[in-house]
Write an enzyme that holds these catalytic residues in place. Structure first.
Site, mmCIF file in Angstrom:
data_model
loop_
_atom_site.group_PDB
_atom_site.id
_atom_site.type_symbol
_atom_site.label_atom_id
_atom_site.label_comp_id
_atom_site.label_asym_id
_atom_site.label_seq_id
_atom_site.Cartn_x
_atom_site.Cartn_y
_atom_site.Cartn_z
ATOM 1 N N THR A 173 27.426 -8.942 2.187
ATOM 2 C CA THR A 173 25.981 -9.196 2.191
ATOM 3 C C THR A 173 25.518 -9.884 0.911
ATOM 4 O O THR A 173 24.403 -10.380 0.857
ATOM 5 C CB THR A 173 25.180 -7.881 2.361
ATOM 6 O OG1 THR A 173 25.552 -6.958 1.336
ATOM 7 C CG2 THR A 173 25.462 -7.253 3.727
ATOM 8 N N GLY A 174 26.364 -9.925 -0.103
ATOM 9 C CA GLY A 174 26.009 -10.568 -1.362
ATOM 10 C C GLY A 174 26.344 -12.048 -1.359
ATOM 11 O O GLY A 174 26.852 -12.602 -0.377
ATOM 12 N N ALA A 222 27.055 -1.034 -4.377
ATOM 13 C CA ALA A 222 27.704 -1.501 -3.155
ATOM 14 C C ALA A 222 27.475 -0.510 -2.022
ATOM 15 O O ALA A 222 28.070 0.561 -1.995
ATOM 16 C CB ALA A 222 29.198 -1.692 -3.399
ATOM 17 N N TYR A 264 21.712 6.150 7.165
ATOM 18 C CA TYR A 264 21.649 5.513 5.841
ATOM 19 C C TYR A 264 21.234 6.521 4.782
ATOM 20 O O TYR A 264 21.935 6.727 3.782
ATOM 21 C CB TYR A 264 20.677 4.333 5.865
ATOM 22 C CG TYR A 264 20.283 3.856 4.487
ATOM 23 C CD1 TYR A 264 21.238 3.363 3.606
ATOM 24 C CD2 TYR A 264 18.952 3.918 4.054
ATOM 25 C CE1 TYR A 264 20.885 2.943 2.333
ATOM 26 C CE2 TYR A 264 18.592 3.492 2.799
ATOM 27 C CZ TYR A 264 19.558 3.002 1.933
ATOM 28 O OH TYR A 264 19.206 2.599 0.667
ATOM 29 N N HIS A 272 12.421 -6.166 4.736
ATOM 30 C CA HIS A 272 11.403 -5.816 3.750
ATOM 31 C C HIS A 272 10.121 -6.618 3.960
ATOM 32 O O HIS A 272 10.157 -7.796 4.330
ATOM 33 C CB HIS A 272 11.937 -6.032 2.337
ATOM 34 C CG HIS A 272 13.102 -5.144 2.011
ATOM 35 N ND1 HIS A 272 13.994 -5.431 1.006
ATOM 36 C CD2 HIS A 272 13.510 -3.972 2.561
ATOM 37 C CE1 HIS A 272 14.907 -4.475 0.953
ATOM 38 N NE2 HIS A 272 14.626 -3.577 1.883
ATOM 39 N N THR A 283 18.446 6.396 -3.031
ATOM 40 C CA THR A 283 17.271 5.944 -2.279
ATOM 41 C C THR A 283 16.329 7.102 -1.987
ATOM 42 O O THR A 283 16.774 8.248 -1.818
ATOM 43 C CB THR A 283 17.688 5.293 -0.946
ATOM 44 O OG1 THR A 283 16.537 5.038 -0.151
ATOM 45 C CG2 THR A 283 18.609 6.217 -0.160
ATOM 46 N N ARG A 339 5.368 2.414 14.762
ATOM 47 C CA ARG A 339 6.787 2.660 14.978
ATOM 48 C C ARG A 339 7.041 4.160 14.892
ATOM 49 O O ARG A 339 6.503 4.828 13.996
ATOM 50 C CB ARG A 339 7.634 1.941 13.930
ATOM 51 C CG ARG A 339 7.667 0.443 14.068
ATOM 52 C CD ARG A 339 8.570 -0.215 13.052
ATOM 53 N NE ARG A 339 8.139 0.051 11.682
ATOM 54 C CZ ARG A 339 8.574 -0.625 10.625
ATOM 55 N NH1 ARG A 339 9.458 -1.587 10.790
ATOM 56 N NH2 ARG A 339 8.139 -0.334 9.408
ATOM 57 N N SER A 388 22.703 -0.901 3.825
ATOM 58 C CA SER A 388 21.368 -0.364 3.558
ATOM 59 C C SER A 388 20.329 -0.639 4.638
ATOM 60 O O SER A 388 19.133 -0.523 4.374
ATOM 61 C CB SER A 388 20.847 -0.919 2.220
ATOM 62 O OG SER A 388 20.769 -2.332 2.263
ATOM 63 N N VAL A 407 19.539 -6.361 -6.093
ATOM 64 C CA VAL A 407 19.310 -5.491 -7.252
ATOM 65 C C VAL A 407 20.492 -5.539 -8.212
ATOM 66 O O VAL A 407 20.320 -5.628 -9.434
ATOM 67 C CB VAL A 407 19.037 -4.043 -6.799
ATOM 68 C CG1 VAL A 407 18.878 -3.130 -8.015
ATOM 69 C CG2 VAL A 407 17.796 -3.968 -5.926
#
Length: 315
Positions: free
Chosen positions: A35-36, A69, A136, A182, A112, A274, A72, A12
């Site tokens: 992670t980027g 940053a 999270y 995802h 979020t 789940r 997640s 994003v």
């Protein structure tokens, strides 16, 4: 404006940074690359490899910060809660203190809808109870709480954007997570042969086809909302907006559209529910539409999937 985009080498953040540059802003991307991806930093942006807790030097001359940053992964947050509290809350508090020291008084925060937990109604609205069910969501809610306090006490101008599932692609900018949780990218991985099948967790929910309903928003539409939020910042105020489709799509609908777009069979394996998965998670975006004039320009699931598939096929 001169802008700092933290986490701008991520999915994003990179799209927002690209749109900011297209709009004529001067952009610096700060990312620790945990992670980027450095090649996701848009052309025209300066890049600083750093943790957000050490962002002071990157804030010189900056007018505002757009903050992406964060750790997640819900499952990881349950296994390693300390990591999430230290990074998401501790890192953001360090960033806010550095902003104060440098005289930067404006921030757009990528929050979020996980802050709401299991909702009492759908679509979820901004004044609904916030009861996150994992570290999270709790860490993100803590940042929202801190932003409200900083606005009240220090005059900070802040906007938080809460959203569920971001998908699609913007040119070459696409989802590239080391651990992919995802649905859409995982379904598309079946079409590319990276996965044998996609898992469906439960098909006996009280929904049109028995599978869970989730909200999906095109990453390009989401990014535009951040640009509008930047212009809507008011000193001493913390504004919160949800971003969503207002209706959502079932898991089975997502799989069916992916089959149509890719031309692949995409086997689906139905398993048990789940624990803690609500039947429906949909966010109302009525407030941001009313106050900032935002609306989704690419709300169709086929458009979202088609753009994601095109970017994945071109990699």
């Amino acid at each position: 404006m001169r802008l700092l985009v933290t986490g701008g080498a991520g999915y994003v953040g990179s799209v927002v940074a690209a749109q900011l540059i297209e709009a004529g802003h001067d952009v610096t991307v700060l990312d620790d690359l945990s992670t980027g991806h450095q090649d996701a930093v848009p052309e025209g942006a300066r890049f600083v490899q750093s943790d957000i807790s050490d962002a002071g030097a990157a804030l010189d001359g900056v007018d505002a910060v757009l903050h992406f940053a964060a750790k997640s992964l819900v499952g990881e947050s349950v296994e390693k809660p300390g990591l999430y509290w230290a990074n998401n809350l501790g890192g953001t508090l360090a960033l806010l203190d550095a902003m104060r020291d440098k005289g930067v008084g404006r921030i757009v925060f990528s929050s979020t809808a996980a802050t709401y937990g299991e909702p009492e109604r759908s679509p979820i609205q901004e004044d609904d109870p916030t009861r996150p069910t994992n570290p999270y969501g709790a860490s993100k809610l803590a940042v929202d709480t801190a932003l409200s306090a900083y606005a009240r006490i220090r005059g900070l101008g802040a906007v938080s954007l809460r959203y569920f599932n971001v998908a699609g692609a913007y040119g070459r900018f696409r989802e590239r997570h080391t651990v992919e949780t995802h649905l859409i990218p995982n379904v598309l991985k079946v079409a590319t042969g990276e996965r044998a099948s996609v898992s469906v967790f439960g098909n006996d929910y009280p929904t049109p086809d028995g599978t869970c309903v989730r909200d999906y928003i095109h990453v390009a539409d989401l990014a535009r909302a951040h640009l509008l939020a930047l212009e809507a910042i008011t000193p001493g105020e913390h504004k919160i907006y949800n971003l969503g489709s207002g209706s959502g799509f079932t898991v089975q609908e997502v799989i069916s559209v992916c089959r149509e777009v890719t031309g692949h069979e995409i086997p689906a394996v139905v398993g048990e529910r789940r624990p803690g998965d609500p039947a429906v998670l949909v966010a109302s975006s009525a407030k941001i539409q009313r106050e900032l004039g935002w609306k989704a320009e690419r709300p169709a699931l086929r458009d979202i999937v088609s753009d994601a598939w095109a970017a994945l096929s071109a990699k």
